[in-house]
Design a protein around this motif. Sequence first.
Motif, PDB file in Angstrom:
ATOM      1  N   TRP A  93       0.844  -1.194   0.000  1.00 44.93           N
ATOM      2  CA  TRP A  93       0.000   0.000   0.000  1.00 44.93           C
ATOM      3  C   TRP A  93       0.880   1.245   0.000  1.00 44.93           C
ATOM      4  CZ3 TRP A  93      -5.180   1.342   0.110  1.00 44.93           C
ATOM      5  CH2 TRP A  93      -5.527   2.571   0.684  1.00 44.93           C
ATOM      6  N   GLN A 139      -0.065  11.589   4.687  1.00 42.73           N
ATOM      7  CA  GLN A 139      -0.293  10.188   5.039  1.00 42.73           C
ATOM      8  C   GLN A 139      -1.639   9.738   4.482  1.00 42.73           C
ATOM      9  OE1 GLN A 139      -1.530   8.663   9.143  1.00 42.73           O
ATOM     10  NE2 GLN A 139       0.647   8.177   9.145  1.00 42.73           N
ATOM     11  N   GLN A 162       1.332   9.613  14.718  1.00 44.84           N
ATOM     12  CA  GLN A 162       1.372   9.534  13.267  1.00 44.84           C
ATOM     13  C   GLN A 162       2.671   8.879  12.811  1.00 44.84           C
ATOM     14  OE1 GLN A 162      -1.266  10.384  11.490  1.00 44.84           O
ATOM     15  NE2 GLN A 162      -2.339  11.137  13.287  1.00 44.84           N
ATOM     16  N   SER A 195      -4.301   6.455   4.859  1.00 45.11           N
ATOM     17  CA  SER A 195      -4.571   5.249   5.636  1.00 45.11           C
ATOM     18  C   SER A 195      -5.990   4.777   5.351  1.00 45.11           C
ATOM     19  CB  SER A 195      -4.386   5.504   7.135  1.00 45.11           C
ATOM     20  OG  SER A 195      -5.242   6.550   7.569  1.00 45.11           O
ATOM     21  N   THR A 223       3.139   6.999   4.252  1.00 48.73           N
ATOM     22  CA  THR A 223       3.456   8.423   4.320  1.00 48.73           C
ATOM     23  C   THR A 223       4.427   8.767   3.210  1.00 48.73           C
ATOM     24  OG1 THR A 223       3.132   8.442   6.712  1.00 48.73           O
ATOM     25  CG2 THR A 223       4.377  10.271   5.757  1.00 48.73           C
ATOM     26  N   ASP A 262      -8.952   1.347   6.469  1.00 47.71           N
ATOM     27  CA  ASP A 262      -9.322   0.043   7.006  1.00 47.71           C
ATOM     28  C   ASP A 262      -9.694  -0.844   5.823  1.00 47.71           C
ATOM     29  OD1 ASP A 262      -8.989   0.847   9.649  1.00 47.71           O
ATOM     30  OD2 ASP A 262     -11.049   1.571   9.786  1.00 47.71           O
ATOM     31  N   THR A 318      -3.944  -0.798  15.796  1.00 42.63           N
ATOM     32  CA  THR A 318      -4.355   0.558  16.133  1.00 42.63           C
ATOM     33  C   THR A 318      -4.575   0.757  17.624  1.00 42.63           C
ATOM     34  OG1 THR A 318      -6.676  -0.052  15.745  1.00 42.63           O
ATOM     35  CG2 THR A 318      -5.451   0.898  13.902  1.00 42.63           C
ATOM     36  N   VAL A 363     -10.839   6.257   2.494  1.00 45.09           N
ATOM     37  CA  VAL A 363      -9.500   6.468   3.032  1.00 45.09           C
ATOM     38  C   VAL A 363      -9.453   7.786   3.784  1.00 45.09           C
ATOM     39  CG1 VAL A 363      -8.522   5.227   1.063  1.00 45.09           C
ATOM     40  CG2 VAL A 363      -8.545   7.722   1.046  1.00 45.09           C
ATOM     41  N   THR A 377      -5.494  -2.518   9.031  1.00 42.76           N
ATOM     42  CA  THR A 377      -5.355  -1.088   8.765  1.00 42.76           C
ATOM     43  C   THR A 377      -4.029  -0.882   8.043  1.00 42.76           C
ATOM     44  OG1 THR A 377      -6.655  -0.398  10.674  1.00 42.76           O
ATOM     45  CG2 THR A 377      -5.130   1.216   9.779  1.00 42.76           C
ATOM     46  N   VAL A 378      -4.069  -0.190   6.906  1.00 42.36           N
ATOM     47  CA  VAL A 378      -2.855   0.082   6.151  1.00 42.36           C
ATOM     48  C   VAL A 378      -2.594   1.580   6.149  1.00 42.36           C
ATOM     49  CG1 VAL A 378      -2.923  -1.954   4.667  1.00 42.36           C
ATOM     50  CG2 VAL A 378      -4.213   0.084   4.015  1.00 42.36           C
ATOM     51  N   THR A 379      -1.314   1.937   6.094  1.00 41.10           N
ATOM     52  CA  THR A 379      -0.953   3.355   6.098  1.00 41.10           C
ATOM     53  C   THR A 379       0.360   3.547   5.354  1.00 41.10           C
ATOM     54  OG1 THR A 379      -0.556   5.289   7.513  1.00 41.10           O
ATOM     55  CG2 THR A 379       0.272   3.186   8.306  1.00 41.10           C
TER      56      THR A 379
END
Length: 311
Positions: free
Chosen positions: A61, A205, A248, A207, A219, A209, A262, A141, A215-217
Amino acid sequence: MTQCALATLIAVTMTQTPATAKEPTPGLSQSIAADQPLATDRAELSAGHVDLGPRYVDNQWTLLIHDGTQARPVWRNPDETVLRVSDAALQTVPDDPAYAFLGVDAGERVYVVPQVQNPDVVWLGWNTQDPRVMQSIDRGVTLTLLGVRGPGSLTTYLQSGTFAAPQPLWRSTEPKAQPFWAEVNTHTHANWVFTAPGVYLIAVQVSADLISGETVTATRTLRFAVGDATSTDEAYAATADIPVPAGQASPAGDRTGAAERTDGSDRPLMVGLTVAAALLAVGLVLLLLRGRGAKRRAERERAASPSKEKL
């Protein structure tokens, strides 16, 4: 200058629930093919249609730049892309209290990437339309401004029509992280306002669900060269240690594709294991030193006392 034309892309007041960036501009229908390639060359984009958007690259991701300025659209790496905001973007701040959130006096000249396309200025928005993204995310998102480094300030806002009130999304003068929500399969453009020429680095960023429960994120840092006189090479070479608000991800490491907990429940366990390991190491060192000291004392006592052979 029309009031709708003056705008900024990312400014939102920090709240527990991210603001929702609603689609204010008609005629933004588009679809993105799954086979659009990831370009590997460097590019300076100064005019035409450009979006930020989440995508999977090698099953990871990430946040990329969707370049629609050419006949065949491609995705681009933000590290290898400079968004040029030319002098054609200069506009005058109107004498209207509705624009006080810009923090700029009426009559001042600012650089504006407009919400409504100007063919002489890069047209920057965002989309959540990559096919795999649409299949994997749950509802939408969150795009969050983490920080900005530049010679002036950045403001991003939406405005529906000439007389509607502006909706700020991001403001670089705010010290907190600024999130907004974008539904799945949306395509939106906004106003981006820069108050001075020069190089701007913008940490963003993205992110989400996933339907799977993860949960993907990720930056990434966007690079802007504002003003005709600003060097593209300087924009590529620029680095910045942008402070990251608590909780963050750091923009320095691009946490691309990270599936993360999370609730933070694993943090006390890791701290406990680290402390235990340190105490164990200290104990072993003390035990070793104590054993060596006892051995030396025993040897001194044997040397000082008569041996059984002399008795």
